[in-house]
Motif scaffolding. Structure first.
Motif, PDB file in Angstrom:
ATOM      1  N   UNK A  36     -12.493  -4.336  -9.783  1.00 41.31           N
ATOM      2  CA  UNK A  36     -13.344  -3.151  -9.904  1.00 41.31           C
ATOM      3  C   UNK A  36     -12.544  -1.933  -9.473  1.00 41.31           C
ATOM      4  N   UNK A  37     -13.133  -0.758  -9.672  1.00 35.87           N
ATOM      5  CA  UNK A  37     -12.551   0.506  -9.213  1.00 35.87           C
ATOM      6  C   UNK A  37     -13.507   1.180  -8.252  1.00 35.87           C
ATOM      7  N   UNK A  38     -12.999   2.125  -7.458  1.00 31.30           N
ATOM      8  CA  UNK A  38     -13.864   2.863  -6.549  1.00 31.30           C
ATOM      9  C   UNK A  38     -14.136   4.272  -7.052  1.00 31.30           C
ATOM     10  N   UNK A  39     -13.754   4.562  -8.303  1.00 28.97           N
ATOM     11  CA  UNK A  39     -14.056   5.845  -8.927  1.00 28.97           C
ATOM     12  C   UNK A  39     -14.594   5.560 -10.330  1.00 28.97           C
ATOM     13  N   UNK A  40     -15.392   6.488 -10.893  1.00 27.74           N
ATOM     14  CA  UNK A  40     -15.903   6.271 -12.250  1.00 27.74           C
ATOM     15  C   UNK A  40     -14.761   6.212 -13.271  1.00 27.74           C
ATOM     16  N   UNK A  41     -14.959   5.417 -14.319  1.00 27.49           N
ATOM     17  CA  UNK A  41     -13.992   5.342 -15.406  1.00 27.49           C
ATOM     18  C   UNK A  41     -14.759   5.198 -16.720  1.00 27.49           C
ATOM     19  N   UNK A  42     -14.704   6.233 -17.535  1.00 31.53           N
ATOM     20  CA  UNK A  42     -15.369   6.210 -18.831  1.00 31.53           C
ATOM     21  C   UNK A  42     -14.376   5.730 -19.889  1.00 31.53           C
ATOM     22  N   UNK A  43     -14.704   4.622 -20.556  1.00 31.67           N
ATOM     23  CA  UNK A  43     -13.878   4.076 -21.624  1.00 31.67           C
ATOM     24  C   UNK A  43     -14.686   4.124 -22.913  1.00 31.67           C
ATOM     25  N   UNK A  44     -14.073   4.625 -23.962  1.00 28.75           N
ATOM     26  CA  UNK A  44     -14.760   4.787 -25.243  1.00 28.75           C
ATOM     27  C   UNK A  44     -13.972   4.096 -26.342  1.00 28.75           C
ATOM     28  N   UNK A  45     -14.663   3.262 -27.131  1.00 28.24           N
ATOM     29  CA  UNK A  45     -14.065   2.659 -28.313  1.00 28.24           C
ATOM     30  C   UNK A  45     -14.803   3.175 -29.538  1.00 28.24           C
ATOM     31  N   UNK A  46     -14.063   3.864 -30.389  1.00 26.10           N
ATOM     32  CA  UNK A  46     -14.675   4.465 -31.570  1.00 26.10           C
ATOM     33  C   UNK A  46     -14.021   3.897 -32.823  1.00 26.10           C
TER      34      UNK A  46
END
Length: 560
Positions: A456-466
């Motif tokens: 896991x991470x301790x900060x947000x991470x936005x991943x987008x697959x388009x």
């Protein structure tokens, strides 16, 4: 004697081609879409579906009804299952399309209930092969719909106050709203009355059924600005005036796709009761002045870019409102996480719980199970969100853990990892005629792989697959944006792959991040690539640093 020279007369400049702006160029259609839209009332095709097409089957449908008229009904054909991404752009829609439809069910303001979710779940189970996907516009999409079943599906939806009308097409799309409007402890002002008036007074009528292109709206009075207002055609977010108190600022001209632009503020303060008429004024500007000749320039953002925000406000006030709007304070971006995962307090002492279906993907059976869980706990209000979450409102403190456990048991996540919490994908190659690559199934597998390899991470991470350049999954404003395209592998084969965008953001210094020029990732190597980049971030980050801030200063090599 110097030779004489003759000066050729200057050629007269060609007059610019008309843009199809009704108030300037008149209403003569300049392309087939505009012609079709003017030939008959927008929803006349609905009766043909009921009386003719549902009885005679797919092959009886007129081509111009399939596209574009069916879009106004919230349905359009899905992709044939035997045509890979290499055919995208090579075949036209009539060759790519299957004899089944995608159907989009509107949830304006994200307002749902156990009864509504149960009905959609039953429709999914009985008519859509169990498909049901939450979208980042607070809707639910179904697939594998047969034209023969559309009338009965409409009857079932309408019986619980739901509709597919204007789910697609050149119309005002679903009105995004804060999913916790009226209940959140950190709310500045409740925008629900404005959304309800816009839907009832304007969206339900016929004034805006022929716009140049789609018209996307978001309205939120939440302090955390939870409706992606930066990328909408028009949006209203909370603004506190030093004299007048809580109201709204209006942003116009946002949108992504192949020409991304961030929305611009009008610099005004609007009281709640005036939001609907300002919305209608902007929609009328778009209708009357929007560019209609070229479909790829027909969004409001191109008009705002050409006019500038000062002229846009002037036209709005002088031609459409008849009064000057109140100047307002600058609304700054709220830098926090905007989603609603986990437990949050309400104004009334109760709580709401936010859970995450991975990339918004569910089944009809899951929706029915969710409805049963909600009913068991006495929950009457459920909300969908722009991050594809489900929120359960009005939960007593003592019921929170048991509710979370029950939702976990039906396949939702009350404590998702940052990878699962932040990932988003479009429909992709499975159903979309514009896609080059598979996205949804790949995104689900990617989350599992990242959790296994990175924890896991301790900060947000936005991943987008388009799946294509149109950015339905918000590629340019994600921490890691993956834009699908056909690429060449080491053996010279044309295969699925992605172009990479890094460090985009809406909630922290809104920007489109870094596009790694020439850097392509094969679809089969996406997991390795994301692990490699996130590992570099963990090695090099400074204390408290967000991923996007690291991307802005990182060496190119670390991002490859």
């Amino acid at each position: 004697m110097a030779p004489t020279t003759t000066t050729r007369p200057a050629r007269p400049r060609r007059a610019p081609k008309p843009e199809g702006q009704w108030k300037i160029d008149g209403r003569t259609p300049l392309n087939d879409d505009e012609r079709i839209k003017q030939e008959e009332e927008a929803f006349a095709v609905r009766q043909r579906v009921i009386d003719v097409y549902s009885k005679k089957g797919f092959d009886s449908i007129a081509p111009e009804d399939i596209a574009p008229r069916f879009k106004w009904l919230g349905i359009y054909t899905q992709r044939r299952q035997d045509l890979g991404g290499e055919h995208t752009g090579q075949l036209d829609n009539s060759e790519l399309q299957d004899k089944y439809f995608m159907m989009r069910v509107r949830f304006d303001g994200g307002q749902a209930s156990p009864e509504k979710l149960r009905v959609v779940g039953e429709i999914s189970r009985d008519y859509a092969r169990g498909t049901a996907d939450f979208t980042d516009r607070q809707n639910i999409q179904l697939h594998w719909i047969r034209i023969e079943d559309v009338p009965i599906i409409w009857e079932k939806l309408e019986a619980v106050g739901l509709s597919t009308l204007m789910g697609c097409g050149d119309v005002p799309r679903v009105i995004l709203g804060s999913p916790v409007a009226g209940v959140a402890a950190e709310e500045v002002i409740d925008a629900t009355p404005a959304i309800e008036e816009i839907v009832e007074k304007y969206v339900s009528g016929d004034e805006f059924t022929n716009l140049p292109r789609k018209f996307k709206t978001a309205i939120s009075g939440h302090a955390r600005q939870d409706v992606t207002h930066e990328i909408q055609d028009i949006s209203f977010v909370a603004s506190i005036h030093p004299e007048h108190g809580p109201g709204f600022e209006c942003f116009v001209g946002g949108g992504l796709s192949t020409n991304p632009m961030l929305a611009q503020p009008l610099g005004v303060w609007i009281p709640l009761e005036e939001v609907p008429q300002v919305w209608a004024g902007v929609a009328r500007i778009f209708r009357d002045y929007g560019f209609r000749r070229l479909r790829n320039r027909a969004r409001l953002k191109f008009l705002v870019a050409k006019w500038g925000i000062e002229k846009f406000r002037e036209v709005l006030e002088q031609e459409y409102l008849g009064y000057r709007l109140i100047d307002g304070p600058e609304v700054t971006t709220n830098p926090g996480n905007r989603d609603h995962i986990g437990i949050h307090p309400q104004k009334d002492g109760l709580f709401y719980l936010g859970v995450k279906p991975t990339v918004g993907h569910t089944t009809g059976e899951q929706l029915i199970a969710v409805a049963e869980v909600a009913e068991r706990f006495g929950i009457e209000r459920i909300r969908t969100t722009v991050d594809k979450e489900l929120l359960f409102l009005d939960v007593p403190r003592e019921s929170l853990k048991d509710l979370a456990d029950a939702l976990d048991a039906v396949g939702l996540y009350s404590h998702p990892s940052e990878f699962r919490r932040g990932i988003i994908s479009c429909t992709g190659l499975e159903f979309c005629k514009l896609a080059h690559v598979t996205t949804k199934a790949r995104a689900i597998a990617l989350v599992d792989e990242l959790e296994e390899r990175l924890g896991d991470l301790d900060v947000p991470l936005k991943i987008s697959l388009n799946g294509c350049p149109n950015s339905c999954a918000r590629t340019q404003v994600s921490d890691i944006g993956l834009k699908g395209q056909t690429v060449t592998d080491a053996e010279g084969n044309r295969v699925e792959g992605f172009q990479v965008h890094l460090g985009g953001s809406m909630s922290l210094d809104p920007n489109f991040g870094r596009k790694l020029k020439g850097h392509k990732v094969l679809a089969d190597e996406v997991g390795d690539y994301v692990v490699r980049v996130v590992s570099k971030f963990k090695e090099q980050r400074e204390e408290g640093e967000q991923f996007r801030h690291w991307v802005a200063r990182a060496e190119e090599e670390a991002l490859q």
